[in-house]
Design an enzyme around this catalytic site. Structure first.
Site, mmCIF file in Angstrom:
data_model
loop_
_atom_site.group_PDB
_atom_site.id
_atom_site.type_symbol
_atom_site.label_atom_id
_atom_site.label_comp_id
_atom_site.label_asym_id
_atom_site.label_seq_id
_atom_site.Cartn_x
_atom_site.Cartn_y
_atom_site.Cartn_z
ATOM 1 N N HIS A 1 48.410 52.182 -25.130
ATOM 2 C CA HIS A 1 49.275 53.089 -24.379
ATOM 3 C C HIS A 1 48.874 53.061 -22.910
ATOM 4 O O HIS A 1 47.714 52.786 -22.570
ATOM 5 C CB HIS A 1 49.143 54.510 -24.911
ATOM 6 C CG HIS A 1 49.733 54.696 -26.269
ATOM 7 N ND1 HIS A 1 50.059 55.938 -26.772
ATOM 8 C CD2 HIS A 1 50.054 53.806 -27.247
ATOM 9 C CE1 HIS A 1 50.555 55.807 -27.993
ATOM 10 N NE2 HIS A 1 50.559 54.522 -28.296
ATOM 11 N N GLU B 1 48.321 55.435 -20.807
ATOM 12 C CA GLU B 1 47.246 56.376 -20.463
ATOM 13 C C GLU B 1 45.873 55.826 -20.860
ATOM 14 O O GLU B 1 44.913 55.926 -20.093
ATOM 15 C CB GLU B 1 47.474 57.727 -21.157
ATOM 16 C CG GLU B 1 48.751 58.432 -20.742
ATOM 17 C CD GLU B 1 49.959 58.081 -21.610
ATOM 18 O OE1 GLU B 1 50.898 58.897 -21.646
ATOM 19 O OE2 GLU B 1 49.961 57.017 -22.261
ATOM 20 N N CYS C 1 50.586 61.504 -25.863
ATOM 21 C CA CYS C 1 50.554 61.643 -27.319
ATOM 22 C C CYS C 1 49.173 62.173 -27.723
ATOM 23 O O CYS C 1 48.265 62.257 -26.885
ATOM 24 C CB CYS C 1 50.824 60.284 -27.972
ATOM 25 S SG CYS C 1 49.431 59.135 -27.847
ATOM 26 N N CYS D 1 46.269 59.813 -26.701
ATOM 27 C CA CYS D 1 46.018 59.774 -25.265
ATOM 28 C C CYS D 1 45.449 61.098 -24.763
ATOM 29 O O CYS D 1 44.584 61.121 -23.887
ATOM 30 C CB CYS D 1 47.295 59.421 -24.518
ATOM 31 S SG CYS D 1 47.861 57.732 -24.876
#
Length: 167
Positions: A64, A66, A94, A97
């Site tokens: 991801h 992040e 999410c 993250c």
């Protein structure tokens, strides 16, 4: 009625960095490396890392934006804590993250799109938040603990290690 603190109007720097996160997300749609997500880490008013989602291009569900930005920022400063840094993300992080942000000890998180908006675009963030509120027995992926008498040995070794560095 005043708006909640998390949804107040932002200072110009926050807007500028958040727009950069959104630009990274839009670039990623064109590149096709992963979902429409971008993130950057800022310290002392300077971006020290920026990243896009690479889930598809790396076949890595943890890639991801992040997470990528946190990894890059830690490498840039040579430390695993980002205490004086801000994460700017195109969408609400999410659970994975968000946990990484806590582990990294970020000072603040600023995001543009909500997890509901991500859900409306086909991403399961809100479903994951609901799943994590369930007791272990009610989750889609079964979680089971098996008690072993020597399971604590690695923790005991850590507690007694001269190389121990708390984090």
């Amino acid at each position: 009625m005043p708006r909640p603190l998390a949804e107040t109007l932002a200072p110009d720097d926050d807007v500028r960095f958040l727009r950069r996160a959104l630009a990274l997300a839009a670039e990623n749609v064109e590149r096709g490396d992963g979902g429409p997500f971008g993130a950057l880490i800022v310290r002392d008013g300077q971006a020290i890392a920026e990243a896009r989602n690479h889930v598809l291009s790396r076949n890595d569900p943890t890639a991801h934006a992040e997470i990528q930005a946190i990894r890059m920022a830690c490498q840039a400063i040579g430390h695993f804590h980002l205490e004086n840094c801000v994460l700017y993300a195109s969408s609400e992080p999410c659970p994975m993250c968000l946990a990484a942000a806590y582990w990294a000890r970020l000072a603040r998180i600023v995001y543009a799109n909500s997890r509901l908006q991500a859900g409306n675009a086909g991403f399961a963030d809100d479903d994951l938040y609901r799943e994590l509120r369930q007791p272990h027995a009610a989750r889609r992926i079964p979680i089971q603990r098996i008690i072993l008498t020597d399971a604590d040995a690695p923790f005991a070794a850590w507690r007694n290690s001269a190389r121990r560095q708390d984090y």
